[in-house]
Design a protein around this motif. Structure first.
Motif, PDB file in Angstrom:
ATOM      1  N   VAL C   9       0.840  -1.199   0.000  1.00  0.00           N
ATOM      2  CA  VAL C   9       0.000   0.000   0.000  1.00  0.00           C
ATOM      3  C   VAL C   9       0.875   1.249   0.000  1.00  0.00           C
ATOM      4  N   PHE C  10       1.935   1.207   0.808  1.00  0.00           N
ATOM      5  CA  PHE C  10       2.836   2.358   0.861  1.00  0.00           C
ATOM      6  C   PHE C  10       3.556   2.538  -0.474  1.00  0.00           C
ATOM      7  N   ALA C  11       3.978   1.419  -1.069  1.00  0.00           N
ATOM      8  CA  ALA C  11       4.633   1.478  -2.381  1.00  0.00           C
ATOM      9  C   ALA C  11       3.679   2.094  -3.395  1.00  0.00           C
ATOM     10  N   GLY C  12       2.434   1.661  -3.341  1.00  0.00           N
ATOM     11  CA  GLY C  12       1.447   2.210  -4.254  1.00  0.00           C
ATOM     12  C   GLY C  12       1.258   3.701  -4.040  1.00  0.00           C
ATOM     13  N   PHE C  13       1.307   4.115  -2.777  1.00  0.00           N
ATOM     14  CA  PHE C  13       1.168   5.538  -2.452  1.00  0.00           C
ATOM     15  C   PHE C  13       2.309   6.346  -3.058  1.00  0.00           C
ATOM     16  N   LEU C  14       3.536   5.836  -2.906  1.00  0.00           N
ATOM     17  CA  LEU C  14       4.690   6.559  -3.459  1.00  0.00           C
ATOM     18  C   LEU C  14       4.570   6.684  -4.973  1.00  0.00           C
ATOM     19  N   SER C  15       4.258   5.544  -5.582  1.00  0.00           N
ATOM     20  CA  SER C  15       4.146   5.539  -7.031  1.00  0.00           C
ATOM     21  C   SER C  15       3.058   6.504  -7.483  1.00  0.00           C
ATOM     22  N   ALA C  16       1.934   6.481  -6.782  1.00  0.00           N
ATOM     23  CA  ALA C  16       0.817   7.343  -7.160  1.00  0.00           C
ATOM     24  C   ALA C  16       1.164   8.815  -6.946  1.00  0.00           C
ATOM     25  N   SER C  17       1.933   9.115  -5.890  1.00  0.00           N
ATOM     26  CA  SER C  17       2.318  10.500  -5.642  1.00  0.00           C
ATOM     27  C   SER C  17       3.033  11.084  -6.852  1.00  0.00           C
ATOM     28  N   PHE C 134      11.367  -2.259 -15.381  1.00  0.00           N
ATOM     29  CA  PHE C 134      12.751  -2.125 -14.952  1.00  0.00           C
ATOM     30  C   PHE C 134      13.239  -3.393 -14.251  1.00  0.00           C
ATOM     31  N   GLY C 135      12.454  -4.449 -14.329  1.00  0.00           N
ATOM     32  CA  GLY C 135      12.854  -5.703 -13.696  1.00  0.00           C
ATOM     33  C   GLY C 135      13.016  -5.556 -12.199  1.00  0.00           C
ATOM     34  N   PRO C 136      14.092  -6.032 -11.638  1.00  0.00           N
ATOM     35  CA  PRO C 136      14.267  -6.032 -10.176  1.00  0.00           C
ATOM     36  C   PRO C 136      14.364  -4.635  -9.568  1.00  0.00           C
ATOM     37  N   LEU C 137      14.758  -3.669 -10.372  1.00  0.00           N
ATOM     38  CA  LEU C 137      14.887  -2.298  -9.837  1.00  0.00           C
ATOM     39  C   LEU C 137      13.586  -1.826  -9.203  1.00  0.00           C
ATOM     40  N   ALA C 138      12.479  -2.259  -9.795  1.00  0.00           N
ATOM     41  CA  ALA C 138      11.169  -1.806  -9.317  1.00  0.00           C
ATOM     42  C   ALA C 138      10.851  -2.328  -7.921  1.00  0.00           C
ATOM     43  N   ASP C 139      11.602  -3.336  -7.478  1.00  0.00           N
ATOM     44  CA  ASP C 139      11.300  -3.916  -6.178  1.00  0.00           C
ATOM     45  C   ASP C 139      12.113  -3.306  -5.048  1.00  0.00           C
ATOM     46  N   ILE C 140      13.051  -2.401  -5.358  1.00  0.00           N
ATOM     47  CA  ILE C 140      13.807  -1.724  -4.303  1.00  0.00           C
ATOM     48  C   ILE C 140      12.816  -0.957  -3.427  1.00  0.00           C
ATOM     49  N   PRO C 141      12.915  -1.086  -2.130  1.00  0.00           N
ATOM     50  CA  PRO C 141      11.993  -0.325  -1.275  1.00  0.00           C
ATOM     51  C   PRO C 141      12.119   1.182  -1.529  1.00  0.00           C
ATOM     52  N   VAL C 142      11.049   1.871  -1.405  1.00  0.00           N
ATOM     53  CA  VAL C 142      10.959   3.323  -1.572  1.00  0.00           C
ATOM     54  C   VAL C 142      11.376   3.774  -2.976  1.00  0.00           C
ATOM     55  N   LEU C 143      12.652   3.539  -3.335  1.00  0.00           N
ATOM     56  CA  LEU C 143      13.140   4.033  -4.631  1.00  0.00           C
ATOM     57  C   LEU C 143      12.418   3.358  -5.793  1.00  0.00           C
ATOM     58  N   LEU C 147      10.775   5.724  -8.346  1.00  0.00           N
ATOM     59  CA  LEU C 147      11.498   6.034  -9.576  1.00  0.00           C
ATOM     60  C   LEU C 147      11.288   5.028 -10.706  1.00  0.00           C
ATOM     61  N   PHE C 148      10.998   3.756 -10.382  1.00  0.00           N
ATOM     62  CA  PHE C 148      11.053   2.744 -11.431  1.00  0.00           C
ATOM     63  C   PHE C 148       9.712   2.077 -11.673  1.00  0.00           C
TER      64      PHE C 148
END
Lengths: 367, 517, 314
Positions: C9-17, C134-143, C147-148
């Motif tokens: 949910v938090f990841a979704g929030f960041l992405s949506a922001s 971006f493959g695995p990059l998208a799974d980095i927490p927060v970033l 970003l990806f």
């Protein structure tokens, strides 16, 4: 260096003052041009523009009911329009009528529900007073932000519109929602707390009388009273007004208050005259259309009333035009916006042509 | 000075303008004007306000096109279409109101619009360092030091003027136009400017020096062209003429110095008293500091000073447009420190503001409306909140007649009146109320001789009538002729005072430069 | 702590922001060009809506997202040209012109949309841009979500921010634009072309705002709705002030607003006890606070909103 104005320039300035700025002529020309564009668009759809126009005005002006509907629509446009016009006269760009209408509407419903049962001769005026006070309060927030913090009222009033609409939505979904109702609305007003119907079989309510009263009062106040004179002075040149001992801060705040009160009154008449309760979609953008109405009416109350009547007729007829001929009603919104563009374009064009005729203006006056 | 002139037969004139005509509608600003400036010459362009000096120079710098006439530079005919062309031809102008972007640094200002070849070939990204070096070098050569990395807005007025001159030189100006350059300078700063101008001329730059101050023109220039009402009234060699001759050419008749204040003060008694008055603006700067001042009945107090030393602020606190940060103001012995402008007007304070268009009048409103704007709510002009149209019209008609405001149509918008007539209206409005105190700021600025004499005469009449008058002016002649007493302001303080009628003008000048007597 | 950072949910929030801040970021960036040159661009809302509509229609008609994108920018630029004619050449009141243009675009887009798709017909849809993989990059927490997780348009927008920063704050063009906005007469005496510069700045403004509007239709939803921009152009005006008319400041301010909007969307999923409307008005209320806190005209170009003098300008 002082440069005397050329006699030719005087004559031109005079013409512009009398014929363009103060006379309705420029408004009529702008209307004609905007209608011309509309006609071309209708023509391009394969529809006869004259027929479309006939259908439109037949629907809005051709029957008792149509006339009544047009008059009903005139009420909020004229009230908010006069409020905005007075603001503009004081040099205040109050674009917040939309939100002020909502705030006025909810105040009306709140007082009406709370005081239900009391004599209507007391409650109805109380509802109107509450609407005006609430609208004035909402408008003065922008006024205080401008006077105290120098925040541009253009943006603050727009933001306050959104805040007002969502605040009202919260109240309608929560504390003020009619018990047991699935819809976001207040309780229905008691029969005696509604504005009386003037013409039986139509919905025409006494709000139109309110409009006439306000128009006359505003026209007299603006042009004949000391207060109106001070308001106009501040709008033309706040520095000179201040230097002449006029309380510019007070007058500016008054402009916000007047606009808020009149827009609040528009909310009152919509709730007490049309919907009989506060609803979520009280205004389909009356507050924004009223800006154009104020400009087209040359920011003079009487002119605003005429412009409001015209726009009301257009809006009332547009849905019939859409269903009968397939011309989208949004065309009316386009024509309304074009009227403003032609209006300001024309004034500017006239000035530009004046300068071209003189070929060149005097250099900036230097001290 | 004439000895430094190069022989005229060797070189063609640096600038030769002939038969220049420029009209704005029916107003002819320049009519058959000829002007010839030699290389290395300091040439004065002299004339009253409105004589057409600035207009002529705007044509030379490409800001407007003459309707007729020819311009030659070094003998070559040229057409100066726009400021860029003027720049390319080596013409630089230092405008009276500086053409600088105050939010930018000196180097950034210098880089704006610089042609590619002067910008070191850098088109997209300006080379500020290079410009800064060039500016430093130029500044050292001509004694015009400025810090190229400083924000222009943070420089003093004199510093900004140096930037303007450097900007012109940096763009290769061989003809330098200075429009009233000393109007904003103290006497000492003016002397420094004259030295710079002379050294530039010695290097061959042609200098056109616009002014209406005779003594400066006599001190610094080689030749003088006098304009009067858009025409050349004469072209003189400075060494062979006198101030009197020039003055006669400027005004076209015997100069009438301001009517002198000769009658002794009849009444006495203090009208206005300021005690320890101070004003701190919103940036925290002290605009006024410890002002103690008294003006008596039938007294004209002059306030002298270089523009921007607190005179405008002094006027504003007296009429109530700004509140004092500390100290007090009394009118006729009663405190009015916290009174609003409206209250002060009602108690007999009248204001003739500095800026007619912006502060005194509402140009879009009629003569009648402007005539009563300060008194709109008075019982004479309003009843039950409604304006009394007939009384207002009557009053306005009388005012227009008494003060000779032309044309006399009281329904006409004030903006269409000439400057002189606007000022008559402002004066009339202020004086017909028989005020106890009149605050007049630069009341004659920008007016022709007739209107000036009228304004001065009315002020003296009011003095005879018992009014106390504060006259703020940058014109020493005006102050000396009219005032019973003169105080000098410097950096928000009163640093000196003299009592008339015999003033030591040199001492007053020194005080204006900040040297207390 | 880690659990929050990796919470979907938090990841979704960041992405949506980030996603939600893009339209207002681009519009506000456009506003920077116009306002630095001295033109008050109240018409941003209309330019966004025009771009939103044109992007959708042309994508729908051609089947190509790139065609829609180009159309959005062109139409936005044309609305800018219209504003320029009134505000620069005719010297009309810039606020009034802006509002009129916004109303005109709202009417025109609704009119044309109704012409193209009769009422009652099925809602037209297009396939919007897809997030890049971006493959695995998208799974980095927060970033990762920050970003990806976005589509190509988002990265293009961020590239435009960088480009705008270089142009406005480092180049001759930016210096010229600022000079024109601060002191048009002085700019003329320096040989600059004031009128041309203002026109180009206002048109650039329209191109960027049009792109911002297209974001809503061809990136975020694949739909067009009447008045789809819903006041984002006005928010962009507020962001301009908060971001001090500087590209970097604008990015920060837009992210703040994007986050507020994203928070409100998340809150609908997470019952919090706070009324939903309170979250909806958050960005608007924030704008009011900002306007009260920062004197709105401080740092504004000296000639902002003023018509040009009639003489001595070219």
């Amino acid at each position: 260096m002082t440069v005397r104005t050329a006699p030719g320039a005087d004559a031109l300035a005079f013409l512009r003052e009398r014929l363009v700025a103060q006379n309705a002529l420029s408004g009529l020309v702008a209307l004609a041009l905007a209608f011309g564009v509309g006609a071309l668009l209708i023509l391009s759809m394969g529809v006869n523009p004259i027929e479309a126009c006939a259908v439109l005005f037949q629907a809005s002006l051709g029957s008792t009911n149509g006339l009544a509907e047009t008059a009903i629509r005139t009420v909020p446009l004229a009230l908010a329009g006069i409020g905005i016009a007075l603001s503009f006269r004081a040099g205040v760009f109050n674009v917040g009528a939309e939100g002020q209408i909502f705030i006025g509407g909810i105040a009306t419903a709140f007082v009406g529900v709370q005081l239900a049962g009391a004599p209507s001769a007391i409650v109805l005026p109380a509802m109107a007073a509450a609407a005006m006070l609430a609208g004035a309060f909402w408008s003065s927030i922008a006024g205080v932000l401008k006077l105290r913090f120098g925040a541009d009222e253009l943006i603050t009033t727009i933001m306050l519109n959104y805040v007002a609409i969502h605040f009202v939505s919260y109240l309608l979904h929560g504390p003020l929602q009619a018990p047991g109702s699935p819809l976001a609305q207040t309780e229905r007003l008691a029969r005696e707390l509604r504005l009386p119907i003037l013409v039986p079989t139509t919905r025409l309510h006494a709000g139109i009388l309110l409009v006439i009263l306000v128009t006359v009062a505003a026209q007299v106040w603006l042009w004949l009273s000391v207060g109106g004179f001070r308001l106009r002075s501040v709008g033309h040149n706040p520095r000179a007004a201040r230097s002449a001992g006029i309380n510019v801060t007070g007058v500016t705040l008054l402009a916000f208050v007047l606009c808020g009160a009149l827009s609040g009154l528009a909310g009152f008449s919509e709730v007490a005259g049309v919907h009989r309760r506060m609803i979520e979609n009280l205004s389909p953008g009356f507050g924004y259309t009223a800006i154009i109405v104020a400009l087209l009416g040359r920011t003079s109350p009487l002119g605003v009333l005429m412009a409001a009547t015209l726009f009301a007729a257009l809006q009332i007829g547009s849905s019939t035009m859409e269903s009968a001929l397939g011309v989208p009603g949004a065309l009316i919104a386009m024509i309304q916006a074009l009227v403003v563009l032609f209006l300001i374009g024309q004034g500017a064009l006239f000035t530009a042509i004046g300068h071209l005729l003189r070929r060149r203006t005097a250099p900036e006056t230097q001290r | 000075m004439a000895a430094t002139l190069p022989p005229t037969n060797v070189q063609p004139p640096a600038v030769s303008m002939s038969g220049i005509r420029i009209a704005f509608g029916k107003v002819v600003a320049n009519d058959a004007v000829d002007l010839e400036v030699r290389p290395g010459e300091i040439h004065a362009l002299l004339g009253e306000n409105g004589a057409g000096k600035t207009t002529l120079m705007r044509a030379l710098s490409g800001l407007l096109q003459p309707d007729a006439g020819a311009i030659r530079l070094n003998g070559q005919p040229v057409v100066i279409r726009d400021p860029q062309t003027a720049q390319d031809l080596g013409i630089g102008m230092v405008h009276q109101h500086f053409m600088l972007i105050e939010t930018m640094t000196v180097a950034e200002n210098m880089s704006l619009g610089l042609p590619r070849e002067r910008a070191g070939g850098r088109v997209f990204f300006p080379d500020f360092d290079r410009v800064a070096r060039e500016v430093d070098a130029l500044g050292r050569r001509h004694d015009l030091q400025v810090d190229a990395s400083a924000r222009v807005g943070s420089l003093t007025v004199a510093g900004q003027q140096r930037v303007e001159i450097l900007k012109a030189l940096h763009r290769g100006a061989r003809v330098l136009i200075l429009d009233e350059p000393t109007a904003v300078l103290s006497p000492q700063e003016s002397l420094r400017l004259f030295a710079v101008v002379r050294s530039l001329a010695e290097e061959g730059t042609a200098i056109i020096f616009i002014s209406h101050k005779l003594h400066e023109v006599m001190a610094v220039t080689d030749r003088i062209t006098v304009l009067r009402r858009g025409k050349v009234a004469g072209c003189l060699t400075t060494a062979e003429t006198s101030e009197g001759e020039i003055a006669r050419l400027m005004v076209g008749a015997v100069t009438s110095r301001p009517r002198r204040n000769t009658t002794p003060r009849g009444e006495t008694g203090t009208v206005l008293r300021l005690r320890g008055a101070g004003l701190t603006d919103e940036r925290g700067l002290r605009q006024l500091d410890g002002i103690d001042l008294e003006i008596g009945r039938s007294e004209i107090l002059g306030v002298a000073g270089v523009d921007g030393n607190g005179q405008s602020e002094l006027a504003e606190v007296v009429v109530g447009l700004q509140r004092l940060s500390d100290g007090s103001i009394e009118l006729d012995g009663a405190d009015m420190t916290g009174a609003s402008p409206a209250v002060r007007i009602a108690r007999g304070v009248a204001h003739v503001p500095e800026d007619r268009h912006r502060t005194a009048l509402v140009p879009d409103m009629s003569v009648a409306d402007n005539a009563v704007i300060e008194m709109a709510g008075w019982r004479r002009f309003a009843r039950a909140g409604l304006r009394r149209g007939r009384h207002i019209a009557e009053f306005a008609r009388e005012l227009v007649q008494d003060y000779d405001v032309r044309p006399g149509d009281i329904r006409q918008p004030v903006g269409s009146l000439s400057g002189g007539n606007q000022q008559k209206l402002v004066m009339g409005r202020a004086l017909t109320r028989d005020p106890k105190l009149i605050v007049a700021v630069q009341p004659a600025r920008g007016l022709d001789f007739g209107a000036t004499a009228f304004v001065h005469g009315r002020l003296l009449d009011s003095r005879s009538g018992g009014a106390a008058i504060m006259l703020i002016s940058a014109e020493m002649d005006e102050l000396v002729a009219l005032c019973d007493r003169i105080v000098v302001m410097y950096r928000g303080m009163i640093i000196g005072e003299q009592t008339g009628p015999d003033y030591d003008i040199a001492a007053l000048g020194l005080m204006m430069a900040g040297r207390a007597a | 702590m880690m659990s929050i950072l990796t919470d979907p949910v938090f990841a979704g929030f960041l992405s949506a922001s980030v996603r939600l801040s893009m339209p207002i970021l681009l519009a506000a960036l456009g506003g920077v060009f116009a306002e630095r040159s001295g033109v008050l661009n109240v018409g941003l809302e209309g330019m966004m809506l025009a771009g939103c509509f044109a992007g959708f229609m042309l994508t729908f008609l051609s089947g190509q997202l790139s065609v829609g994108l180009a159309a959005a920018m062109v139409v936005g630029g044309l609305v800018g040209l219209l504003l320029g004619c009134f505000a620069i050449t005719l010297r009309a009141n810039q606020v009034v012109v802006g509002i009129a243009i916004n109303l005109l675009v709202a009417g025109t887009t609704a009119f044309l949309f109704r012409l193209a798709f009769r009422a009652g017909a099925e809602t037209p849809r297009i396939t919007p841009f897809k997030p890049l993989d971006f493959g695995p990059l998208a799974d980095i927490p927060v970033l990762g979500p920050l970003l990806f997780s976005h589509d190509i348009l988002t990265y293009a927008a961020l590239g435009l921010v960088l480009l705008s920063w270089v142009v406005l704050c480092r180049s001759t063009i930016g210096l010229t634009v600022s000079a024109v906005g601060e002191h048009p007469v002085a700019a003329t005496t320096l040989g600059l072309y004031v009128i041309r510069t203002r026109y180009l700045a206002v048109m650039a403004s329209g191109v960027l705002a049009g792109l911002g509007g297209a974001f809503l239709s061809i990136s975020a939803t694949g739909l067009f709705l009447d008045n789809m921009t819903a006041g984002r152009g006005y928010i962009a005006l507020a962001i301009l002030i908060l971001g001090r008319r500087h590209p970097v400041g604008i990015v920060a301010a837009s992210l703040l607003f994007g986050a507020a909007e994203a928070l409100q969307l998340r809150a609908q999923l997470m019952p919090t006890g706070v009324p939903l409307q309170a979250l909806i008005v958050l960005p608007y209320a924030l704008t009011l606070v900002v306007l009260a806190g920062f004197a709105s005209r401080s740092g504004a170009p000296a000639s902002l909103g003023q018509p040009l003098p009639r003489t001595g300008i070219r």
